[in-house]
Write a protein that holds these residues in place. Sequence first.
Motif, PDB file in Angstrom:
ATOM      1  N   ALA A 175     -21.669 -66.445  17.089  1.00  0.00           N
ATOM      2  CA  ALA A 175     -20.471 -65.659  16.762  1.00  0.00           C
ATOM      3  C   ALA A 175     -19.353 -65.871  17.774  1.00  0.00           C
ATOM      4  O   ALA A 175     -19.587 -66.175  18.941  1.00  0.00           O
ATOM      5  CB  ALA A 175     -20.816 -64.179  16.700  1.00  0.00           C
ATOM      6  N   ASP A 176     -18.122 -65.690  17.301  1.00  0.00           N
ATOM      7  CA  ASP A 176     -16.975 -65.485  18.182  1.00  0.00           C
ATOM      8  C   ASP A 176     -16.935 -63.991  18.458  1.00  0.00           C
ATOM      9  O   ASP A 176     -16.830 -63.179  17.530  1.00  0.00           O
ATOM     10  CB  ASP A 176     -15.680 -65.942  17.504  1.00  0.00           C
ATOM     11  CG  ASP A 176     -15.632 -67.449  17.310  1.00  0.00           C
ATOM     12  OD1 ASP A 176     -15.688 -68.170  18.321  1.00  0.00           O
ATOM     13  OD2 ASP A 176     -15.551 -67.898  16.153  1.00  0.00           O
ATOM     14  N   LEU A 177     -17.027 -63.608  19.726  1.00  0.00           N
ATOM     15  CA  LEU A 177     -17.195 -62.207  20.093  1.00  0.00           C
ATOM     16  C   LEU A 177     -15.887 -61.613  20.613  1.00  0.00           C
ATOM     17  O   LEU A 177     -15.231 -62.185  21.491  1.00  0.00           O
ATOM     18  CB  LEU A 177     -18.269 -62.085  21.172  1.00  0.00           C
ATOM     19  CG  LEU A 177     -18.604 -60.677  21.663  1.00  0.00           C
ATOM     20  CD1 LEU A 177     -19.182 -59.836  20.526  1.00  0.00           C
ATOM     21  CD2 LEU A 177     -19.582 -60.743  22.838  1.00  0.00           C
ATOM     22  N   LEU A 178     -15.519 -60.453  20.073  1.00  0.00           N
ATOM     23  CA  LEU A 178     -14.370 -59.692  20.550  1.00  0.00           C
ATOM     24  C   LEU A 178     -14.888 -58.476  21.304  1.00  0.00           C
ATOM     25  O   LEU A 178     -15.644 -57.671  20.762  1.00  0.00           O
ATOM     26  CB  LEU A 178     -13.500 -59.247  19.373  1.00  0.00           C
ATOM     27  CG  LEU A 178     -12.303 -58.353  19.723  1.00  0.00           C
ATOM     28  CD1 LEU A 178     -11.309 -59.084  20.619  1.00  0.00           C
ATOM     29  CD2 LEU A 178     -11.610 -57.859  18.456  1.00  0.00           C
ATOM     30  N   ASP A 198     -12.869 -62.448  11.479  1.00  0.00           N
ATOM     31  CA  ASP A 198     -13.854 -63.508  11.702  1.00  0.00           C
ATOM     32  C   ASP A 198     -14.579 -63.389  13.045  1.00  0.00           C
ATOM     33  O   ASP A 198     -15.174 -64.369  13.523  1.00  0.00           O
ATOM     34  CB  ASP A 198     -13.212 -64.904  11.596  1.00  0.00           C
ATOM     35  CG  ASP A 198     -12.661 -65.175  10.210  1.00  0.00           C
ATOM     36  OD1 ASP A 198     -13.264 -64.704   9.231  1.00  0.00           O
ATOM     37  OD2 ASP A 198     -11.613 -65.842  10.098  1.00  0.00           O
ATOM     38  N   LYS A 199     -14.537 -62.217  13.665  1.00  0.00           N
ATOM     39  CA  LYS A 199     -15.238 -62.022  14.937  1.00  0.00           C
ATOM     40  C   LYS A 199     -16.233 -60.873  14.829  1.00  0.00           C
ATOM     41  O   LYS A 199     -16.142 -60.019  13.953  1.00  0.00           O
ATOM     42  CB  LYS A 199     -14.238 -61.728  16.059  1.00  0.00           C
ATOM     43  CG  LYS A 199     -13.339 -62.894  16.442  1.00  0.00           C
ATOM     44  CD  LYS A 199     -12.440 -62.508  17.616  1.00  0.00           C
ATOM     45  CE  LYS A 199     -11.612 -63.695  18.099  1.00  0.00           C
ATOM     46  NZ  LYS A 199     -10.649 -64.144  17.105  1.00  0.00           N
ATOM     47  N   ARG A 200     -17.183 -60.873  15.740  1.00  0.00           N
ATOM     48  CA  ARG A 200     -18.083 -59.744  15.934  1.00  0.00           C
ATOM     49  C   ARG A 200     -17.524 -58.888  17.063  1.00  0.00           C
ATOM     50  O   ARG A 200     -16.923 -59.411  18.004  1.00  0.00           O
ATOM     51  CB  ARG A 200     -19.495 -60.216  16.267  1.00  0.00           C
ATOM     52  CG  ARG A 200     -20.127 -61.071  15.162  1.00  0.00           C
ATOM     53  CD  ARG A 200     -20.227 -60.313  13.851  1.00  0.00           C
ATOM     54  NE  ARG A 200     -20.965 -61.064  12.849  1.00  0.00           N
ATOM     55  CZ  ARG A 200     -21.383 -60.570  11.702  1.00  0.00           C
ATOM     56  NH1 ARG A 200     -21.102 -59.303  11.391  1.00  0.00           N
ATOM     57  NH2 ARG A 200     -22.045 -61.301  10.836  1.00  0.00           N
ATOM     58  N   LEU A 201     -17.753 -57.583  16.988  1.00  0.00           N
ATOM     59  CA  LEU A 201     -17.056 -56.652  17.874  1.00  0.00           C
ATOM     60  C   LEU A 201     -18.005 -55.791  18.698  1.00  0.00           C
ATOM     61  O   LEU A 201     -19.012 -55.304  18.202  1.00  0.00           O
ATOM     62  CB  LEU A 201     -16.176 -55.724  17.026  1.00  0.00           C
ATOM     63  CG  LEU A 201     -15.455 -54.576  17.748  1.00  0.00           C
ATOM     64  CD1 LEU A 201     -14.361 -55.106  18.665  1.00  0.00           C
ATOM     65  CD2 LEU A 201     -14.876 -53.595  16.728  1.00  0.00           C
ATOM     66  N   ILE A 227     -23.362 -67.396  21.738  1.00  0.00           N
ATOM     67  CA  ILE A 227     -21.981 -66.965  21.553  1.00  0.00           C
ATOM     68  C   ILE A 227     -21.038 -68.165  21.667  1.00  0.00           C
ATOM     69  O   ILE A 227     -21.092 -68.923  22.631  1.00  0.00           O
ATOM     70  CB  ILE A 227     -21.599 -65.893  22.594  1.00  0.00           C
ATOM     71  CG1 ILE A 227     -22.469 -64.640  22.422  1.00  0.00           C
ATOM     72  CG2 ILE A 227     -20.124 -65.529  22.494  1.00  0.00           C
ATOM     73  CD1 ILE A 227     -22.283 -63.931  21.117  1.00  0.00           C
ATOM     74  N   LYS A 228     -20.167 -68.340  20.671  1.00  0.00           N
ATOM     75  CA  LYS A 228     -19.243 -69.482  20.664  1.00  0.00           C
ATOM     76  C   LYS A 228     -18.035 -69.256  21.564  1.00  0.00           C
ATOM     77  O   LYS A 228     -17.547 -70.174  22.221  1.00  0.00           O
ATOM     78  CB  LYS A 228     -18.766 -69.751  19.236  1.00  0.00           C
ATOM     79  CG  LYS A 228     -19.826 -70.366  18.338  1.00  0.00           C
ATOM     80  CD  LYS A 228     -19.417 -70.318  16.874  1.00  0.00           C
ATOM     81  CE  LYS A 228     -18.089 -70.995  16.628  1.00  0.00           C
ATOM     82  NZ  LYS A 228     -17.709 -70.932  15.189  1.00  0.00           N
ATOM     83  N   SER A 229     -17.509 -68.029  21.576  1.00  0.00           N
ATOM     84  CA  SER A 229     -16.341 -67.721  22.395  1.00  0.00           C
ATOM     85  C   SER A 229     -16.272 -66.224  22.634  1.00  0.00           C
ATOM     86  O   SER A 229     -16.851 -65.439  21.879  1.00  0.00           O
ATOM     87  CB  SER A 229     -15.056 -68.198  21.710  1.00  0.00           C
ATOM     88  OG  SER A 229     -14.775 -67.408  20.567  1.00  0.00           O
ATOM     89  N   THR A 231     -13.404 -63.116  23.503  1.00  0.00           N
ATOM     90  CA  THR A 231     -12.036 -62.624  23.672  1.00  0.00           C
ATOM     91  C   THR A 231     -12.107 -61.184  24.150  1.00  0.00           C
ATOM     92  O   THR A 231     -12.816 -60.369  23.569  1.00  0.00           O
ATOM     93  CB  THR A 231     -11.259 -62.669  22.346  1.00  0.00           C
ATOM     94  OG1 THR A 231     -11.220 -64.021  21.873  1.00  0.00           O
ATOM     95  CG2 THR A 231      -9.825 -62.166  22.531  1.00  0.00           C
TER      96      THR A 231
END
Length: 273
Positions: A175-178, A198-201, A227-229, A231
Amino acid sequence: MAKIKRQMIEIDEDKCIGCGNCITGCPEGALKIIDTPKGPKAKLVKENFCDGLGACIGECPVDALQVVEREADEYDEKGVIRHIKKTAPDKLGQHIEHLKKHGMEIPEEFNKEGHTRHPFEMGGCPGSRTMDWGEKKTQRNEKEEKDAPRAESELRQWPVQLSLVNPQAAYFDGADLLIAADCVPFAYANFHSDFLKDKRLVIGCPKLDDIKYYKDKLTELFKTSNIKSVTVLNMEVPCCFGLQKAVQDAIVDSKKKIPYCDTTITLQGEIKE
């Protein structure tokens, strides 16, 4: 460690869908989601952390779990308590209530640690159950949309509070994680469309909560999930920058190379340049 014949959890890999619900139901940390050729599957990774009482069984939507009697490592209650205190202290009450329900003796180790259940501790509350609904959209007819257009929620999982999320939940994998300070969505009006899509929070407050606990839990999340990224969104008030530091330290401690960026939101709800 001695092997004894006792009750243990057994997982039917063919039935398991890798949803991670059983892990939420196992505060002892005996289970983990593992990538296999058949996809993500729940695995018993610590025999000595499985008490064999089956709290995880009721969380499984596909009946992939059962209790069997077999030779296994002896149950390590002291190790379980140390593990829960380190990785998910909010689950201690759930663990003790589980032991009481099955008539098991409350271990002396627990009493020595002096844990007092907090009045707001979630325990086995359904509100902390791991859920993933992907990209569900609200169904509205044409007239409703024309008369009162509204933004769609981009939230795709539950829970979101960092104290409650399961670091091993399947929806974090790849996931792209926020990671947002919990005041940000109230200050920044376009939070869903500009940042959450499009992110997981996960959310938290670095001023009111235990920042070290945040750092340790994020470290585990980064270690166990691909985890891909990452933010980070924080408010411009000085205390809120502790969230950036906790995330950066967790990435370092995880020994993973994860792309990172952060954005600061002003009290007036603007992106700070």
